[in-house]
Design a protein around this motif. Sequence first.
Motif, PDB file in Angstrom:
ATOM      1  N   ASP A  15     -44.913 -19.717 -39.146  1.00 60.27           N
ATOM      2  CA  ASP A  15     -45.275 -18.904 -37.935  1.00 60.27           C
ATOM      3  C   ASP A  15     -46.402 -18.293 -38.285  1.00 60.27           C
ATOM      4  O   ASP A  15     -47.250 -18.219 -37.420  1.00 60.27           O
ATOM      5  N   ALA A  16     -46.496 -17.587 -39.025  1.00 58.55           N
ATOM      6  CA  ALA A  16     -47.787 -16.708 -39.623  1.00 58.55           C
ATOM      7  C   ALA A  16     -49.016 -17.555 -39.829  1.00 58.55           C
ATOM      8  O   ALA A  16     -50.101 -17.318 -39.624  1.00 58.55           O
TER       9      ALA A  16
ATOM     10  N   LEU B  37     -50.778 -13.237 -45.295  1.00 59.89           N
ATOM     11  CA  LEU B  37     -50.882 -12.742 -46.812  1.00 59.89           C
ATOM     12  C   LEU B  37     -49.620 -12.337 -47.140  1.00 59.89           C
ATOM     13  O   LEU B  37     -48.912 -12.395 -48.249  1.00 59.89           O
ATOM     14  N   LEU B  38     -49.215 -11.405 -46.163  1.00 57.42           N
ATOM     15  CA  LEU B  38     -47.870 -10.533 -46.339  1.00 57.42           C
ATOM     16  C   LEU B  38     -46.568 -11.455 -46.380  1.00 57.42           C
ATOM     17  O   LEU B  38     -45.772 -11.505 -47.286  1.00 57.42           O
TER      18      LEU B  38
ATOM     19  N   GLY C  16     -38.902 -14.092 -51.957  1.00 51.62           N
ATOM     20  CA  GLY C  16     -37.569 -14.595 -51.579  1.00 51.62           C
ATOM     21  C   GLY C  16     -37.003 -13.554 -50.462  1.00 51.62           C
ATOM     22  O   GLY C  16     -35.700 -13.682 -49.991  1.00 51.62           O
ATOM     23  N   TYR C  17     -37.955 -12.812 -49.865  1.00 52.32           N
ATOM     24  CA  TYR C  17     -37.409 -11.974 -48.824  1.00 52.32           C
ATOM     25  C   TYR C  17     -37.440 -12.392 -47.579  1.00 52.32           C
ATOM     26  O   TYR C  17     -36.623 -11.861 -46.578  1.00 52.32           O
ATOM     27  N   VAL C  18     -38.361 -13.302 -47.111  1.00 52.18           N
ATOM     28  CA  VAL C  18     -38.152 -14.215 -45.756  1.00 52.18           C
ATOM     29  C   VAL C  18     -38.111 -15.552 -46.116  1.00 52.18           C
ATOM     30  O   VAL C  18     -38.266 -15.973 -47.071  1.00 52.18           O
ATOM     31  N   SER C  19     -37.713 -16.297 -44.848  1.00 55.11           N
ATOM     32  CA  SER C  19     -37.580 -17.602 -44.975  1.00 55.11           C
ATOM     33  C   SER C  19     -38.943 -18.185 -44.701  1.00 55.11           C
ATOM     34  O   SER C  19     -39.900 -17.857 -44.272  1.00 55.11           O
ATOM     35  N   GLN C  20     -38.956 -19.634 -44.970  1.00 56.39           N
ATOM     36  CA  GLN C  20     -40.344 -20.318 -44.938  1.00 56.39           C
ATOM     37  C   GLN C  20     -40.728 -20.364 -43.491  1.00 56.39           C
ATOM     38  O   GLN C  20     -41.813 -20.617 -43.153  1.00 56.39           O
TER      39      GLN C  20
END
Length: 465
Positions: free
Chosen positions: A430-431, A412-413, A421-425
């Motif tokens: 991975d999550a 969820l996070l 747009g804070y992290v890549s896909q």
Amino acid sequence: MNHTPYKPRTALLPLLAALVLAGCATSASIDGNALPAIPAAFKEGAPIATAAAQPQAQGTWWKAFADPVLDQLVEQAGRNNNSIQVAAGRLRQARAIAGATNADRLPQVGLSAGAVRQKNSTTGNVAATEVSARANFSYEIDLLGKLSLASSAASLDADSREALLRSTRLLVQADVAQTYLNLRALDAERTLVRDTLQAYRNTLRLTEIRFKEGDVAELDVARVRTEVAVTESDALALDRRRAQLEHALAVLVGEVASNFQVAPTEWATALPVIPAGVPSTVLVRRPDVSAAQSTLQAAQARVGVAKAAWFPTFALTANGGSAAPQLSDLFKASTGVWGISALLSLPLFDGGRREAGVQNASGEMDVALANYREQILVAFKDVEDQLSALRLLAEQSEAQSRSVASATRATLLSDSRYRNGYVSQLELLDAQRSELRNRRQALQVKTAQYLATVGLIRALGGGWA
């Protein structure tokens, strides 16, 4: 007769008493020290009841899982399973042999009639006809119990076969239950994987749209396509495994695999809780232990049969009837003949045949004793295996639940951070992979708990009360 003093502590006492009594009758004793000592408690901490118990009939233990489909499959297997039918046929054979052996202890009575036409010097070379009717009686007196011991041994063989039939039924019931539970676990895992696959496909469509609009790179599309393909492969592998389990279940219930189907449905089977304090009556409840016990007692009786060959046998025979040249004269008093005889026989030299018979019977008893001891050890090993499995699986399930909760929160996070747009896909994928992996592992632990419960019920002989 000398017996080694031995004080069994629990459920072995009734068995040992029976063996000692049989040993007095057969002059073949059982060393109580050859039987394993029974501990006060299982290694897992469950106390062992010290009260002796008689063998119990197996109940419908599978109904504790509250699954109508499972009930139907087990009952169908009870009617149609080939292994059960083979065991039932062998029981019928053993009972027939016991009946034939017991018949040797009873008088044998027979009737015969005949007609002879002959020409010889006594009839003046004139052809004459003689008709006859006779009754025959024979009886071997069982002076030293040889025949009764042989009958007892055959009866114990039948008891062993009856116990093996119960053992086969219990094995088939457990196999059906475990195969069915594996099938339901696969249904749950297939649902989980296909839901994840659908989510990946939705993500792929959105990613392809964003790629066309220039918002993401082609690398992002390739990564999602990889996850879709890998998950599709996993789903197909689960489908293949389910088909194989369904076919195996068809054989267990006696159906042709081509005509057999168990429809996928939600896994709602209840998980019975077996209370602490498992009794040591497992020794007499388990049908395989009971079969080994009867086999040992039968072997002990056959030692007595072999030893009885050293002593004389005494048989009585009698016959009576009539013989006459005309059928109408056959039953006149003047034509009657009769005879009575008694025969006492004792072989004086047989080249060691009787001694070899005693040694062979004693060797069979040694083998039966070792097999019985092995069955006791295996019984306790099976119970310990399943008790430890259930304890550790309960702890593992709790830890896995925490892992699933954490993985779900991480997904969820990551999804929120990715959308902003804070992290890549890559981090989001991975999550998602981690969550799927943990959920599948949780299902595997749950499945193992169900299978271990069935295994414990089987190890206890088909019940726990």
